[in-house]
Enzyme design. Structure first.
Site, PDB file in Angstrom:
ATOM      1  N   ASP A 117       0.824  -1.258  -0.004  1.00 28.66           N
ATOM      2  CA  ASP A 117      -0.057   0.029  -0.007  1.00 28.66           C
ATOM      3  C   ASP A 117       0.982   0.996   0.070  1.00 28.66           C
ATOM      4  O   ASP A 117       2.110   1.222   0.378  1.00 28.66           O
ATOM      5  CB  ASP A 117      -0.928  -0.145   1.266  1.00 28.66           C
ATOM      6  N   LYS A 118       0.457   2.337  -0.318  1.00 27.12           N
ATOM      7  CA  LYS A 118       1.422   3.572  -0.453  1.00 27.12           C
ATOM      8  C   LYS A 118       1.119   4.468   0.808  1.00 27.12           C
ATOM      9  O   LYS A 118       2.111   4.285   1.578  1.00 27.12           O
ATOM     10  CB  LYS A 118       0.953   4.431  -1.669  1.00 27.12           C
ATOM     11  N   THR A 119       0.128   5.026   1.014  1.00 27.12           N
ATOM     12  CA  THR A 119      -0.114   5.956   2.112  1.00 27.12           C
ATOM     13  C   THR A 119       0.091   5.211   3.423  1.00 27.12           C
ATOM     14  O   THR A 119      -0.716   4.417   3.765  1.00 27.12           O
ATOM     15  CB  THR A 119      -1.390   6.901   2.118  1.00 27.12           C
ATOM     16  N   PHE A 167     -17.231  11.383   2.581  1.00 26.33           N
ATOM     17  CA  PHE A 167     -16.264  10.877   1.568  1.00 26.33           C
ATOM     18  C   PHE A 167     -16.599   9.283   1.218  1.00 26.33           C
ATOM     19  O   PHE A 167     -16.679   8.739   1.835  1.00 26.33           O
ATOM     20  CB  PHE A 167     -14.811  10.886   1.867  1.00 26.33           C
ATOM     21  N   ASP A 220      -1.475  -0.838   5.865  1.00 26.53           N
ATOM     22  CA  ASP A 220      -1.303   0.066   7.188  1.00 26.53           C
ATOM     23  C   ASP A 220      -2.546  -0.890   8.127  1.00 26.53           C
ATOM     24  O   ASP A 220      -3.070  -0.082   9.042  1.00 26.53           O
ATOM     25  CB  ASP A 220      -1.320   1.216   6.846  1.00 26.53           C
TER      26      ASP A 220
END
Length: 1131
Positions: A424-426, A549, A797
């Site tokens: 995953d990135k963030t 969102f 995460d």
């Protein structure tokens, strides 16, 4: 009939199964009963181990509708369930889910509308007795029981007692662990499962009931001080602040709003859809989540309609996945059973050999039965499962020491095979928090110059700042502002103040605004002193309604009103491409795409803002029930917020280590495509010289077929390339492969998966960046990679990655929250440095398993050879000889040779995935031949010695007659088993050293484990045993000789035995170290040295080669034993 009656349950879902119906047959049951009696209960055990055999032997096929028993098959398991009837409804329970017969579809279904049962996630803790019976009926323990009975019949009491003690300890440990896990899970689930709740009844009466009595359709009142949700419910009035960390791994409070409920005349039939958990999750309160606060208006309660209860809830599904995990299917374990079958085949040869030899020598029938069965117990080592588990347990402890916790220990071995890792990135590759880099406002359809922040007097009245201050889901919890990190940074950058109405204020006013934001005094422009309060109130903005969102829509919106004004404003923020599409074209700058591309290529996260002045006819009531699509249209483009997401310091170094080890890395993120590509370049996932090609897939539209277009990431807005996949994925040129990387977004991935499934396999072999991926698409990507034979690791995460973490071969969560219970591994270190550590430990554990298995196989074969040779002279090893070998040598060596730590760095070579492979079989086979050869030489050579004679109690070849008292000889017990003889003593010495030799030879170090000399318990154990054996060989101690039933042999023969042992050791080391490691390993495993891309890790040809090796292994073993048999018959 078979095809017609074959039903498919849960079609297209994770738990898809084939179902067949059976009816109990009386005559078959009677026949099986007779068989059970005739076999002394063994047939019953066999049918218990083989449920499919049990059903087919006691039942006949029938339709699923009329079945008494259903047989269900998934890809990995077979289950049997008894069908029951209740009020003319047929059903059965499987994995805590009831399946009912549906006449309309002619199949069993999960029909929740019929019976709901008690709203409880019941984790039943089995009794110790039930667990004990299940554990004891394991084939391994049944075999041990058989062995113990046999040894007792042969008067091998000490060894039998030792095995019983080992088994009792093993069973007790296993029961304690299983019971403890059940209790922990039960306590975790039961902690808040039964609470008192308020339910609305007819005439708006409030009734208090236990949560176990809730059923779907009940209207539940959410208390203002919060609660732990006992079910899944959808909000129909009010707002809730919820902590969903138990399910998502994200501790950020989430705002849940009520379902939109437009008035009858305002319904939009096109957009009006039935409630769906996934689509309406922003309105759903999930079971097990913590409601922190509720917001409501005068006279209204916060109400939610119960939609799912018990195991059907989100928490129930999570608990079910823990209670009934998918079986781990790994080649090592399948090969282990195959290898054991080979040992059983070898035992069968010895069994026949023993019977023929005994009959020829006119041995009594009782002795023939005992000794022939005894050879089976020798060939299949009883301590094998415990020995195989040792390496995994040690690896688990080492992982715990470095902050990696494991809830599925069997996965550690599988991690040793990982050759691709998805990140995953963030929060995983990059820092979790975002920093505001700057803003770029738009006025009159053109961009201003970028500005560092929006904390300025001249911007305080602008719609841009108003959007930043209102368009978020922040809330105050115990006086602290909390919410999404991006929202927090954005709001903090404005310097505004957020105020929420208290409960007392709410009760005093009708429809009061729940949240108000206003700028600080110092930012307000100077005004006449006479009216400061009026000016302050003019700049207060109330948030009337939030549209949270949505990852599917990639945006959020709010409706706000400045105090003192009648008309309301709508503000939107979200993905730039999405927000731009919702705005009037004339308000979006012409160079929008170029500016956005410039930021995203630099790795910034870009958020776009939009605004719309709403019509005066939209009243408060209408806004509360209006569909968001009416609000999010014809907006004005306000500009861009540029957020910086820095790489974690450890990220580039870890990825470099993985690339050096030829482990492919892939990014799977929900972020923007170009931002993801930029981060992939920054962290080294994509080398600077390599080209990135974006694959855009379009679904069928207006009669046109689905199509894929290709474009370079460096020029994304340019004309699409006219290229084919073959142009960028040449099969033969390995160097060219490394120059191209594919990138695609979630929409393209979905289209390719549906319309171009063959193309997807090629794309995932070369794809490096997968952006804008929804949580379920991440799971689908993992499955696609596994479909092309990759061993996939996943690092996330914990937020939105749960499905992918569970599905990967090795999922490692960087979140320590409760959601990590769904991931096999959880790291306390919040960066990806845990990934190489996990792979290294996995490789070490896997090699340890191979070493231990090979050693245990050799141990049984060495002992088998010794016993077979001794059977030829009607002798055997003594009870205490067996005890010394099995306890003092084998167990000590096995449990210490597993202690080698992992090698300090990852290497490009991967360990083999199975036991049935060329080098491993070659290793085992050569060592068997060496041990067989040297034992045979010893056996034959001792009989050729000039001093040799058939040993008797008064035989004295050591010239010790002067020390022997003749009366002692008269008192000596008669050796019925003919244990004491020169052949036995010679073979005992040689075989004991052979165990130690193969232990050292098989205890591999570099490149996957630390060298054996660093494993001091193993070194000390081996040295003590070596010294002890050399001592008793060269300096006989009468008490030890008597205990071990060995006889005195001349000194010169001991020297010859020592030479045999030295030559044996030299040959074993040379064959294993030089021939196998240097020559064969490189030749065979060169296929595993794959580059970063494109090569399918497993090919069909090695399987054929492995089967050939297995056939050769069995053939050579059979030939050797046949020669041994013929030799023993020769006078």
């Amino acid at each position: 009939m078979e095809k017609e009656d074959l039903k498919v349950l849960n079609k297209g879902e994770e738990e898809e199964m084939e179902l067949q119906g059976y009816r109990l047959c009386r005559w078959r049951l009677a026949l099986v009963g007779v068989g059970v009696l005739c076999t002394g209960g063994f047939l019953l055990l066999l049918l218990y181990w083989m449920p499919e055999w049990c059903v087919k032997s006691t039942c006949t096929r029938t339709t699923a509708r009329d079945a008494d028993v259903v047989l269900m098959r998934s890809t990995l398991t077979i289950s049997v369930n008894i069908s029951s009837s209740f009020c003319q409804i047929r059903y059965f329970t499987f994995h805590s889910t009831k399946y009912y017969w549906n006449d309309e579809v002619q199949n069993f279904e999960v029909l929740k509308k019929l019976f709901f049962g008690v709203n409880e996630i019941a984790v039943k803790v089995p009794s110790v007795f039930k667990l004990l019976i299940k554990e004891v009926l394991n084939p391994f323990y049944i075999f041990q029981l058989f062995s113990v009975i046999l040894w007792s019949a042969d008067e091998y009491y000490y060894y039998a007692a030792a095995i019983v003690i080992m088994s009792v300890i093993s069973i007790a440990t296993s029961l304690y662990t299983i019971k403890k896990q059940y209790i922990m899970l039960h306590d975790m689930v039961a902690a808040h499962s039964i609470v008192r709740v308020s339910v609305c009844r007819a005439s708006n009466e409030i009734e208090e009931i236990l949560s176990t009595d809730l059923v779907p359709g009940d209207v539940m009142v959410i208390p203002s001080n919060g609660t732990i949700m006992p079910c899944d419910a959808v909000l129909v009035s009010g707002t809730c602040i919820v902590n969903e960390s138990m399910l998502t791994g994200e501790s950020v409070p989430v705002t849940k709003t009520n379902l939109p409920n437009p008035l009858p005349g305002e319904r939009d039939e096109d957009n009006d859809s039935a409630y769906n958990t996934e689509e309406h999750k922003r309105h759903t309160l999930f079971c097990g989540t913590h409601v922190i606060q509720t917001r409501f208006y005068t006279g209204e309660l916060v109400k939610a309609v119960v939609v799912r209860t018990g195991f059907s809830t989100a928490k129930g599904q999570l608990v079910r996945s823990i209670l009934y995990p998918k079986p781990t299917d790994f080649k090592l374990y399948r090969d282990a059973y195959l290898f054991l079958l080979c040992l059983v085949a070898v035992a069968g040869i010895g069994f026949v050999y023993s019977i023929v030899l005994s009959i020829m020598n006119k041995v009594p029938a009782k002795t023939i039965i005992i000794e022939s069965l005894d050879i089976i117990t020798i060939t299949v080592p009883p301590a094998l499962p415990a020995a195989m588990t040792a390496g995994i347990v040690y690896a688990q402890r080492r992982l715990k020491r470095i902050g990696i916790f494991c809830i599925s220990p069997q996965r550690i071995n599988i991690c040793g095979q990982i050759n691709l890792v998805c990140f995953d990135k963030t929060g995983t590759l990059t820092e979790d928090g975002l920093d505001l880099w700057g803003v770029q406002r738009v006025e009159n359809g053109s961009f201003h110059l970028s500005e560092e922040n929006a904390y300025k007097e001249n911007l305080v009245k602008s719609q841009f700042v108003a959007c930043m201050a209102t368009c978020h889901s922040l809330t105050k919890i115990e006086g602290q502002l909390s919410g999404d990190p991006l929202d927090l940074k954005m709001f903090e950058a404005t310097g505004w103040i957020l105020e929420e109405a208290t409960e007392e204020e709410t009760s005093l006013h009708n429809r009061i605004m729940p949240t108000v934001v206003r700028p600080p005094k110092q930012l307000l422009p100077p005004e006449p002193v006479a009216s400061p309060e009026q000016d302050m109130s003019a700049y207060e903005i109330g948030i009337v309604r939030q549209f949270p969102f949505s990852s599917a829509l990639q945006r959020m919106s709010v409706v706000a009103r400045r105090l003192g004004e009648k008309r309301m404003d709508a503000y939107t923020k979200g993905a730039p491409e999405v927000v731009a599409s919702l705005c009037k074209k004339e308000t979006v700058p012409e160079n929008f795409a170029e500016v956005l591309e410039g930021y995203t290529k630099q790795g910034f996260r870009v958020i776009a803002l939009g605004h719309r002045r709403l019509e005066s006819k939209l009243t408060w009531h209408k806004v509360q029930n209006i569909n968001r699509d009416h609000i999010e249209a014809n907006m004005e483009f306000l500009g861009l917020i540029i957020m910086q997401n820095k790489l974690k310091a450890e990220t580039p170094g870890v990825l470099q280590d993985l690339h050096r080890a030829h482990i492919r890395t892939v990014m799977v993120t929900g972020d923007n495509m170009l931002t993801a590509i930029s981060v992939a370049r920054d962290c080294g996932m994509i080398p600077p010289q390599d080209t990135v090609i974006i694959a855009d897939a379009l679904p069928p539209h207006n009669g046109q077929a689905a199509k894929i277009t290709w474009r370079y990431a460096d020029k994304p807005s340019k004309t699409p390339l006219n290229i084919s996949l073959e142009d960028v994925c040449p099969i033969d040129e390995h160097k060219t492969q490394e120059m191209y990387h594919f990138a695609m977004n979630g929409k393209s991935f979905a289209v390719i998966e549906e319309h171009f499934p063959d193309m997807l396999q090629k794309l995932v072999l070369h794809g490096t960046v997968f952006a804008r991926m929804a949580p379920d698409q991440k799971t689908q990507l993992i499955e696609a990679l596994q479909g092309v034979d990759y061993f996939v690791g996943m690092c996330g995460d914990g937020a939105n990655d749960c499905g992918a973490l569970k599905r990967a071969h090795g999922g490692i969560s960087l979140s320590e929250l409760e959601a990590s219970v769904a991931s096999p591994f959880t790291s306390r270190t919040p960066n990806i440095s845990c990934v190489p550590s996990l792979i290294r430990e996995g490789r070490a554990a896997l090699i340890t398993s191979f070493c231990v298995f090979k050693f245990m196989a050799l141990y049984s074969i060495i002992q088998y050879i010794s016993v077979t040779l001794l059977y030829s002279i009607l002798s055997n090893l003594g009870d205490f000889q067996f005890l010394f070998i099995d306890i003092a040598i084998i167990l000590l060596i096995v449990f210490t040779m597993s202690l080698n730590p992992a090698w300090k760095e990852l290497v490009s070579r991967r360990p083999p995935s199975g036991l049935i492979s060329g080098p491993l079989l070659f290793s085992v086979l050569t060592q068997i031949l060496i041990c067989l050869g040297f034992q045979t030489i010893t056996f034959l050579w001792v009989r050729q010695q000039s001093w040799y004679t058939v040993w008797k109690p008064f035989t004295d070849v050591c010239n010790r007659s002067s020390h022997i008292n003749m009366s002692d000889l008269n008192d000596t017990e008669v050796d019925d088993h003919n244990i004491q003889n020169f052949e036995n003593t010679s073979l005992f010495y040689v075989s004991c050293f052979q165990y130690l030799i193969v232990a050292i030879v098989f205890s591999k170090g570099k490149p996957f484990r630390q060298p054996s000399y660093k494993n001091w318990p193993f070194v000390v154990s081996a040295l003590i045993l070596y010294f002890f054996l050399l001592f008793i060989m060269f300096h006989p101690v009468e008490d030890i000789d008597e205990f071990l039933e060995i006889v005195c042999v001349p000194y010169e023969w001991r020297i010859k035995l020592f030479i045999i042992i030295l030559v044996n050791a030299a040959v074993s080391v040379v064959v294993e170290t030089f021939i196998l490691d240097i020559i064969l390993w490189k030749l065979v495993f060169s296929r595993d040295k794959q580059g970063s891309f494109g090569i399918t890790p497993a090919a069909p040809t090695p399987q054929v080669k492995d089967i050939c090796f297995l056939f050769i292994f069995l053939s050579v073993t059979t030939c050797c034993l046949s020669l041994l048999f013929v030799q023993s018959l020769t006078p």
